[in-house]
Design an enzyme around this catalytic site. Structure first.
Site, PDB file in Angstrom:
ATOM      1  N   HIS A 126      48.364  73.486 -27.693  1.00  0.00           N
ATOM      2  CA  HIS A 126      49.302  73.268 -26.585  1.00  0.00           C
ATOM      3  C   HIS A 126      50.280  74.423 -26.423  1.00  0.00           C
ATOM      4  CE1 HIS A 126      48.593  68.654 -27.194  1.00  0.00           C
ATOM      5  NE2 HIS A 126      47.508  69.321 -26.857  1.00  0.00           N
TER       6      HIS A 126
ATOM      7  N   GLU B 201      56.367  72.612 -28.452  1.00  0.00           N
ATOM      8  CA  GLU B 201      54.996  72.599 -28.964  1.00  0.00           C
ATOM      9  C   GLU B 201      54.813  73.628 -30.066  1.00  0.00           C
ATOM     10  OE1 GLU B 201      52.662  70.487 -28.314  1.00  0.00           O
ATOM     11  OE2 GLU B 201      53.224  69.538 -26.425  1.00  0.00           O
TER      12      GLU B 201
ATOM     13  N   GLU C   6      54.606  60.847 -28.650  1.00  0.00           N
ATOM     14  CA  GLU C   6      53.367  61.239 -27.961  1.00  0.00           C
ATOM     15  C   GLU C   6      53.367  60.676 -26.538  1.00  0.00           C
ATOM     16  OE1 GLU C   6      51.150  63.350 -29.040  1.00  0.00           O
ATOM     17  OE2 GLU C   6      51.349  63.375 -31.202  1.00  0.00           O
TER      18      GLU C   6
ATOM     19  N   TRP D 168      38.296  71.745 -25.176  1.00  0.00           N
ATOM     20  CA  TRP D 168      38.847  72.927 -24.528  1.00  0.00           C
ATOM     21  C   TRP D 168      39.615  73.799 -25.521  1.00  0.00           C
ATOM     22  CZ3 TRP D 168      44.157  73.694 -24.565  1.00  0.00           C
ATOM     23  CH2 TRP D 168      44.969  72.573 -24.771  1.00  0.00           C
TER      24      TRP D 168
ATOM     25  N   THR E  89      55.732  62.912 -24.483  1.00  0.00           N
ATOM     26  CA  THR E  89      55.148  64.209 -24.100  1.00  0.00           C
ATOM     27  C   THR E  89      54.024  63.997 -23.085  1.00  0.00           C
ATOM     28  OG1 THR E  89      53.844  64.126 -26.135  1.00  0.00           O
ATOM     29  CG2 THR E  89      55.753  65.575 -26.143  1.00  0.00           C
TER      30      THR E  89
ATOM     31  N   GLU F 234      46.980  69.807 -31.622  1.00  0.00           N
ATOM     32  CA  GLU F 234      48.288  70.099 -31.028  1.00  0.00           C
ATOM     33  C   GLU F 234      48.539  71.609 -30.924  1.00  0.00           C
ATOM     34  OE1 GLU F 234      50.903  68.456 -29.822  1.00  0.00           O
ATOM     35  OE2 GLU F 234      50.185  66.416 -30.081  1.00  0.00           O
TER      36      GLU F 234
ATOM     37  N   ASP G 295      45.568  65.032 -24.100  1.00  0.00           N
ATOM     38  CA  ASP G 295      45.590  65.064 -25.579  1.00  0.00           C
ATOM     39  C   ASP G 295      46.696  64.147 -26.101  1.00  0.00           C
ATOM     40  OD1 ASP G 295      43.629  67.001 -25.609  1.00  0.00           O
ATOM     41  OD2 ASP G 295      44.820  68.518 -26.672  1.00  0.00           O
ATOM     42  N   GLU G 296      47.879  64.258 -25.502  1.00  0.00           N
ATOM     43  CA  GLU G 296      49.030  63.487 -25.988  1.00  0.00           C
ATOM     44  C   GLU G 296      48.737  61.990 -25.894  1.00  0.00           C
ATOM     45  OE1 GLU G 296      50.755  65.541 -27.401  1.00  0.00           O
ATOM     46  OE2 GLU G 296      51.621  67.134 -26.179  1.00  0.00           O
TER      47      GLU G 296
ATOM     48  N   HIS H 137      46.523  60.897 -28.734  1.00  0.00           N
ATOM     49  CA  HIS H 137      47.312  60.834 -29.977  1.00  0.00           C
ATOM     50  C   HIS H 137      48.209  59.594 -29.988  1.00  0.00           C
ATOM     51  CE1 HIS H 137      46.955  65.522 -30.112  1.00  0.00           C
ATOM     52  NE2 HIS H 137      45.836  64.917 -30.445  1.00  0.00           N
TER      53      HIS H 137
HETATM   54 FE   LIG Z   1      51.648  65.429 -29.212  1.00  0.00          FE
HETATM   55 FE   LIG Z   2      51.536  68.600 -27.862  1.00  0.00          FE
END
Ligand SMILES: [Fe+2]
Ligand SMILES: [Fe+2]
Length: 324
Positions: free
Chosen positions: A114, A76, A164, A33, A167, A111, A196-197, A200
Protein backbone atom coordinates in the site's frame (compact mmCIF):
# COMPACT_ATOMS: atom_id res chain seq x y z
CA UNK A 1 -6.45 -19.26 36.05
CA UNK A 2 -4.65 -15.95 35.48
CA UNK A 3 -5.89 -13.69 32.74
CA UNK A 4 -2.92 -14.18 30.41
CA UNK A 5 -3.28 -17.98 30.65
CA UNK A 6 -6.85 -17.69 29.39
CA UNK A 7 -5.60 -15.46 26.57
CA UNK A 8 -2.94 -18.00 25.63
CA UNK A 9 -5.44 -20.81 25.59
CA UNK A 10 -7.86 -18.83 23.43
CA UNK A 11 -5.06 -17.88 21.03
CA UNK A 12 -4.06 -21.52 20.72
CA UNK A 13 -7.64 -22.49 20.00
CA UNK A 14 -8.01 -19.91 17.19
CA UNK A 15 -4.60 -20.86 15.84
CA UNK A 16 -5.94 -24.30 15.05
CA UNK A 17 -8.35 -22.73 12.57
CA UNK A 18 -6.10 -20.02 11.18
CA UNK A 19 -5.25 -21.79 7.94
CA UNK A 20 -8.88 -21.52 6.91
CA UNK A 21 -8.92 -17.80 7.70
CA UNK A 22 -5.71 -17.26 5.74
CA UNK A 23 -6.99 -19.15 2.73
CA UNK A 24 -10.17 -17.08 2.77
CA UNK A 25 -8.86 -13.61 3.53
CA UNK A 26 -5.33 -13.45 2.13
CA UNK A 27 -4.38 -13.67 -1.55
CA UNK A 28 -1.61 -15.81 -3.08
CA UNK A 29 1.43 -13.59 -3.75
CA UNK A 30 1.93 -14.56 -7.40
CA UNK A 31 -1.68 -14.07 -8.38
CA UNK A 32 -2.26 -10.72 -6.81
CA UNK A 33 -1.50 -7.13 -7.78
CA UNK A 34 1.81 -5.40 -7.25
CA UNK A 35 2.32 -1.64 -7.24
CA UNK A 36 4.02 -1.76 -10.64
CA UNK A 37 0.82 -3.13 -12.21
CA UNK A 38 -0.83 0.21 -11.55
CA UNK A 39 2.01 2.59 -12.41
CA UNK A 40 3.94 3.64 -15.53
CA UNK A 41 6.58 1.03 -16.45
CA UNK A 42 10.04 2.64 -16.57
CA UNK A 43 11.39 -0.13 -18.81
CA UNK A 44 8.98 0.87 -21.60
CA UNK A 45 9.44 3.42 -24.36
CA UNK A 46 6.21 5.20 -23.49
CA UNK A 47 7.18 5.72 -19.84
CA UNK A 48 7.66 9.47 -20.05
CA UNK A 49 4.43 9.87 -21.97
CA UNK A 50 2.54 7.97 -19.27
CA UNK A 51 4.17 10.00 -16.53
CA UNK A 52 3.12 13.15 -18.32
CA UNK A 53 -0.49 11.95 -18.38
CA UNK A 54 -0.31 11.00 -14.72
CA UNK A 55 0.97 14.47 -13.83
CA UNK A 56 -1.73 16.16 -15.86
CA UNK A 57 -4.50 14.21 -14.19
CA UNK A 58 -3.02 14.91 -10.74
CA UNK A 59 -2.82 18.65 -11.37
CA UNK A 60 -6.51 19.25 -10.69
CA UNK A 61 -6.73 17.31 -7.41
CA UNK A 62 -7.78 19.64 -4.56
CA UNK A 63 -5.35 20.56 -1.78
CA UNK A 64 -7.15 18.51 0.88
CA UNK A 65 -7.19 15.49 -1.41
CA UNK A 66 -3.42 15.59 -1.78
CA UNK A 67 -3.01 16.18 1.97
CA UNK A 68 -5.11 13.11 2.72
CA UNK A 69 -3.17 11.00 0.23
CA UNK A 70 0.12 12.04 1.83
CA UNK A 71 -1.18 11.28 5.33
CA UNK A 72 -2.49 7.91 4.13
CA UNK A 73 0.86 7.12 2.52
CA UNK A 74 2.82 7.95 5.64
CA UNK A 75 0.40 5.89 7.74
CA UNK A 76 0.85 2.91 5.41
CA UNK A 77 4.62 3.31 5.35
CA UNK A 78 4.87 3.07 9.14
CA UNK A 79 4.25 -0.65 8.71
CA UNK A 80 7.40 -1.73 10.60
CA UNK A 81 5.77 -0.34 13.74
CA UNK A 82 2.60 -2.32 13.21
CA UNK A 83 4.33 -5.61 12.48
CA UNK A 84 6.58 -5.34 15.52
CA UNK A 85 3.56 -4.45 17.68
CA UNK A 86 1.56 -7.48 16.52
CA UNK A 87 4.52 -9.84 16.90
CA UNK A 88 4.59 -8.85 20.56
CA UNK A 89 0.96 -9.76 21.27
CA UNK A 90 0.36 -12.51 23.85
CA UNK A 91 0.14 -15.84 22.05
CA UNK A 92 2.25 -14.69 19.06
CA UNK A 93 5.95 -15.51 19.23
CA UNK A 94 8.30 -15.15 16.27
CA UNK A 95 10.91 -17.32 17.96
CA UNK A 96 8.44 -20.15 18.02
CA UNK A 97 6.83 -19.84 14.57
CA UNK A 98 3.20 -20.82 14.35
CA UNK A 99 0.13 -20.09 12.31
CA UNK A 100 -0.06 -16.75 14.14
CA UNK A 101 3.40 -15.65 13.04
CA UNK A 102 2.48 -16.75 9.53
CA UNK A 103 -0.66 -14.64 9.71
CA UNK A 104 1.23 -11.53 10.90
CA UNK A 105 3.93 -11.93 8.26
CA UNK A 106 1.51 -12.49 5.41
CA UNK A 107 -0.69 -9.63 6.53
CA UNK A 108 2.39 -7.38 6.69
CA UNK A 109 3.49 -8.48 3.23
CA UNK A 110 0.11 -7.57 1.76
CA UNK A 111 0.00 -4.25 3.57
CA UNK A 112 3.52 -3.34 2.51
CA UNK A 113 2.35 -2.80 -1.06
CA UNK A 114 0.00 0.00 0.00
CA UNK A 115 2.68 2.45 1.01
CA UNK A 116 4.86 1.47 -1.96
CA UNK A 117 2.09 2.13 -4.43
CA UNK A 118 0.89 5.43 -2.95
CA UNK A 119 4.44 6.70 -2.48
CA UNK A 120 5.39 6.10 -6.11
CA UNK A 121 2.17 7.64 -7.36
CA UNK A 122 2.69 10.78 -5.30
CA UNK A 123 6.33 11.04 -6.38
CA UNK A 124 5.36 10.90 -10.03
CA UNK A 125 2.43 13.29 -9.55
CA UNK A 126 4.73 16.25 -8.94
CA UNK A 127 2.31 17.61 -6.34
CA UNK A 128 4.28 16.62 -3.26
CA UNK A 129 7.41 17.84 -1.50
CA UNK A 130 8.81 14.33 -1.21
CA UNK A 131 11.54 15.22 1.23
CA UNK A 132 9.07 16.70 3.70
CA UNK A 133 6.88 13.62 3.36
CA UNK A 134 9.84 11.29 3.86
CA UNK A 135 10.88 13.20 6.97
CA UNK A 136 7.38 12.68 8.39
CA UNK A 137 7.54 8.96 7.58
CA UNK A 138 10.89 8.56 9.28
CA UNK A 139 9.63 10.50 12.32
CA UNK A 140 6.48 8.39 12.54
CA UNK A 141 8.42 5.13 12.51
CA UNK A 142 10.97 6.53 14.96
CA UNK A 143 8.29 7.87 17.31
CA UNK A 144 6.28 4.63 17.24
CA UNK A 145 2.75 4.54 18.55
CA UNK A 146 0.66 3.55 21.50
CA UNK A 147 -2.71 2.19 20.53
CA UNK A 148 -3.57 1.40 24.16
CA UNK A 149 -4.03 -2.31 23.62
CA UNK A 150 -0.97 -3.50 25.50
CA UNK A 151 -0.06 -7.07 24.54
CA UNK A 152 -3.65 -8.21 24.92
CA UNK A 153 -4.87 -10.08 21.82
CA UNK A 154 -8.52 -9.24 22.60
CA UNK A 155 -7.85 -5.51 22.65
CA UNK A 156 -5.54 -5.74 19.65
CA UNK A 157 -8.14 -7.51 17.53
CA UNK A 158 -10.79 -4.93 18.44
CA UNK A 159 -8.27 -2.32 17.34
CA UNK A 160 -7.31 -4.02 14.07
CA UNK A 161 -10.95 -4.78 13.20
CA UNK A 162 -11.79 -1.13 13.71
CA UNK A 163 -8.70 0.16 11.97
CA UNK A 164 -8.98 -2.00 8.86
CA UNK A 165 -12.59 -0.85 8.47
CA UNK A 166 -11.52 2.78 8.88
CA UNK A 167 -8.80 2.47 6.23
CA UNK A 168 -11.23 0.67 3.94
CA UNK A 169 -13.63 3.60 4.18
CA UNK A 170 -11.00 6.28 3.68
CA UNK A 171 -9.26 4.60 0.72
CA UNK A 172 -12.62 3.79 -0.86
CA UNK A 173 -13.83 7.39 -0.56
CA UNK A 174 -10.54 8.71 -1.91
CA UNK A 175 -11.05 6.36 -4.86
CA UNK A 176 -14.55 7.73 -5.45
CA UNK A 177 -13.36 11.34 -5.27
CA UNK A 178 -10.55 10.60 -7.71
CA UNK A 179 -13.04 9.05 -10.09
CA UNK A 180 -15.30 12.09 -9.83
CA UNK A 181 -12.29 14.27 -10.62
CA UNK A 182 -11.76 12.21 -13.78
CA UNK A 183 -8.65 10.49 -12.44
CA UNK A 184 -9.30 6.82 -13.24
CA UNK A 185 -5.74 5.73 -12.44
CA UNK A 186 -5.72 7.13 -8.91
CA UNK A 187 -9.22 5.78 -8.39
CA UNK A 188 -8.02 2.28 -9.27
CA UNK A 189 -4.99 2.65 -6.97
CA UNK A 190 -7.08 3.63 -3.95
CA UNK A 191 -9.71 1.05 -4.88
CA UNK A 192 -7.37 -1.95 -4.83
CA UNK A 193 -5.95 -0.84 -1.49
CA UNK A 194 -9.46 -0.42 -0.07
CA UNK A 195 -10.38 -3.95 -1.06
CA UNK A 196 -7.27 -5.36 0.70
CA UNK A 197 -8.31 -3.50 3.85
CA UNK A 198 -11.79 -5.04 3.70
CA UNK A 199 -10.38 -8.58 3.49
CA UNK A 200 -8.16 -7.87 6.46
CA UNK A 201 -11.07 -6.40 8.41
CA UNK A 202 -13.06 -9.58 7.83
CA UNK A 203 -10.22 -11.71 9.15
CA UNK A 204 -9.72 -9.64 12.31
CA UNK A 205 -13.47 -9.49 12.93
CA UNK A 206 -13.60 -13.27 12.68
CA UNK A 207 -10.92 -13.57 15.39
CA UNK A 208 -13.05 -11.46 17.73
CA UNK A 209 -16.18 -13.49 16.90
CA UNK A 210 -14.33 -16.65 17.86
CA UNK A 211 -13.12 -15.14 21.11
CA UNK A 212 -16.69 -14.13 21.97
CA UNK A 213 -17.68 -17.78 21.59
CA UNK A 214 -15.12 -18.96 24.10
CA UNK A 215 -14.68 -16.07 26.53
CA UNK A 216 -17.68 -13.72 26.16
CA UNK A 217 -17.13 -11.71 29.34
CA UNK A 218 -13.39 -11.26 28.77
CA UNK A 219 -13.97 -10.17 25.18
CA UNK A 220 -16.82 -7.82 26.14
CA UNK A 221 -14.70 -6.11 28.79
CA UNK A 222 -11.84 -5.68 26.32
CA UNK A 223 -14.18 -4.19 23.71
CA UNK A 224 -15.65 -1.81 26.28
CA UNK A 225 -12.20 -0.78 27.46
CA UNK A 226 -11.05 0.03 23.91
CA UNK A 227 -14.14 2.11 23.21
CA UNK A 228 -13.85 3.99 26.50
CA UNK A 229 -10.27 4.89 25.61
CA UNK A 230 -11.36 5.73 22.03
CA UNK A 231 -9.67 4.13 19.05
CA UNK A 232 -6.70 6.30 18.09
CA UNK A 233 -5.42 6.25 14.55
CA UNK A 234 -2.07 4.55 13.98
CA UNK A 235 -0.58 7.85 12.78
CA UNK A 236 -1.59 9.87 15.84
CA UNK A 237 2.07 10.78 16.43
CA UNK A 238 2.40 12.10 12.86
CA UNK A 239 4.59 15.20 12.60
CA UNK A 240 6.32 17.55 10.18
CA UNK A 241 9.60 19.40 10.56
CA UNK A 242 9.22 22.11 13.18
CA UNK A 243 5.70 21.06 14.14
CA UNK A 244 4.79 19.53 17.50
CA UNK A 245 3.57 15.94 17.74
CA UNK A 246 -0.20 15.84 17.57
CA UNK A 247 -0.68 19.02 15.52
CA UNK A 248 0.06 17.54 12.10
CA UNK A 249 -2.23 14.61 12.79
CA UNK A 250 -5.08 16.86 13.77
CA UNK A 251 -4.65 18.93 10.58
CA UNK A 252 -4.58 15.71 8.56
CA UNK A 253 -7.76 14.47 10.19
CA UNK A 254 -9.38 17.90 9.65
CA UNK A 255 -8.59 17.58 5.93
CA UNK A 256 -10.16 14.10 5.91
CA UNK A 257 -13.29 15.45 7.67
CA UNK A 258 -13.67 18.35 5.23
CA UNK A 259 -13.18 16.08 2.26
CA UNK A 260 -15.62 13.58 3.79
CA UNK A 261 -13.24 10.63 3.40
CA UNK A 262 -13.16 9.81 7.10
CA UNK A 263 -15.41 11.59 9.58
CA UNK A 264 -16.69 11.31 13.13
CA UNK A 265 -19.83 9.76 11.67
CA UNK A 266 -17.73 7.05 10.04
CA UNK A 267 -16.22 6.28 13.44
CA UNK A 268 -19.71 5.84 14.88
CA UNK A 269 -20.92 3.81 11.90
CA UNK A 270 -17.96 1.45 12.27
CA UNK A 271 -18.84 0.98 15.93
CA UNK A 272 -22.44 0.28 14.93
CA UNK A 273 -21.36 -2.28 12.36
CA UNK A 274 -19.14 -4.05 14.90
CA UNK A 275 -21.98 -4.19 17.44
CA UNK A 276 -24.08 -5.88 14.77
CA UNK A 277 -21.31 -8.15 13.47
CA UNK A 278 -20.49 -9.48 16.93
CA UNK A 279 -24.18 -9.59 17.95
CA UNK A 280 -23.43 -7.67 21.11
CA UNK A 281 -27.10 -7.04 21.93
CA UNK A 282 -27.80 -10.79 22.10
CA UNK A 283 -24.66 -11.86 23.92
CA UNK A 284 -25.34 -14.34 26.69
CA UNK A 285 -23.26 -15.98 29.42
CA UNK A 286 -21.95 -12.68 30.70
CA UNK A 287 -21.19 -11.96 34.34
CA UNK A 288 -22.38 -8.68 35.92
CA UNK A 289 -19.39 -6.68 34.71
CA UNK A 290 -19.81 -8.15 31.24
CA UNK A 291 -23.48 -7.15 31.17
CA UNK A 292 -22.63 -3.60 32.22
CA UNK A 293 -19.99 -3.48 29.47
CA UNK A 294 -22.54 -4.69 26.92
CA UNK A 295 -25.03 -2.01 28.03
CA UNK A 296 -22.36 0.67 27.82
CA UNK A 297 -21.42 -0.41 24.30
CA UNK A 298 -25.01 -0.60 23.08
CA UNK A 299 -25.71 2.94 24.30
CA UNK A 300 -22.47 4.38 22.94
CA UNK A 301 -23.38 5.11 19.29
CA UNK A 302 -26.31 7.36 20.29
CA UNK A 303 -24.18 9.18 22.83
CA UNK A 304 -21.43 9.77 20.28
CA UNK A 305 -23.99 10.94 17.69
CA UNK A 306 -25.29 13.61 20.07
CA UNK A 307 -21.74 14.87 20.56
CA UNK A 308 -21.00 14.73 16.83
CA UNK A 309 -24.05 16.85 16.01
CA UNK A 310 -22.57 19.68 18.04
CA UNK A 311 -19.15 19.50 16.37
CA UNK A 312 -18.42 21.99 13.63
CA UNK A 313 -16.61 21.12 10.40
CA UNK A 314 -13.02 22.38 10.68
CA UNK A 315 -12.15 25.17 8.27
CA UNK A 316 -9.24 25.22 5.88
CA UNK A 317 -6.38 27.18 7.39
CA UNK A 318 -3.29 25.02 7.33
CA UNK A 319 -0.37 24.65 4.95
CA UNK A 320 1.35 21.28 5.16
CA UNK A 321 5.09 21.22 4.45
CA UNK A 322 4.33 18.15 2.31
CA UNK A 323 2.57 19.95 -0.48
CA UNK A 324 4.64 21.64 -3.12
FE1 LIG B 1 -4.85 -2.43 6.67
FE1 LIG C 1 -3.05 -0.65 4.32
Amino acid sequence: MVLSDVRLEVMRYIEGKLDVVMAEFLKPVEEYWQPSDLLPDATQENFLEEVKLLRESARELPYDHIAVLVGDTITEEALPTYESWLMDVTGINQHDPSAWTKWVRNWTAEENRHGDLLNKYLYLSGRVNMRAMEVSTQYLIADGFDIQTGRDPYRNFVYTSFQELATNISHRRTATLAKQAGNAQLSKICGVIASDEMRHAKAYKSFVSQIFEIDPTGMMLAFEDMMRKKIVMPAHFLRETGVQIGQTFSHFSDAAQRLGVYTTHDYINILDSLLTEWQIAYMEDLNDAGQRARDYLMALPDRLRRVAERTKLPELDYQFTWIA
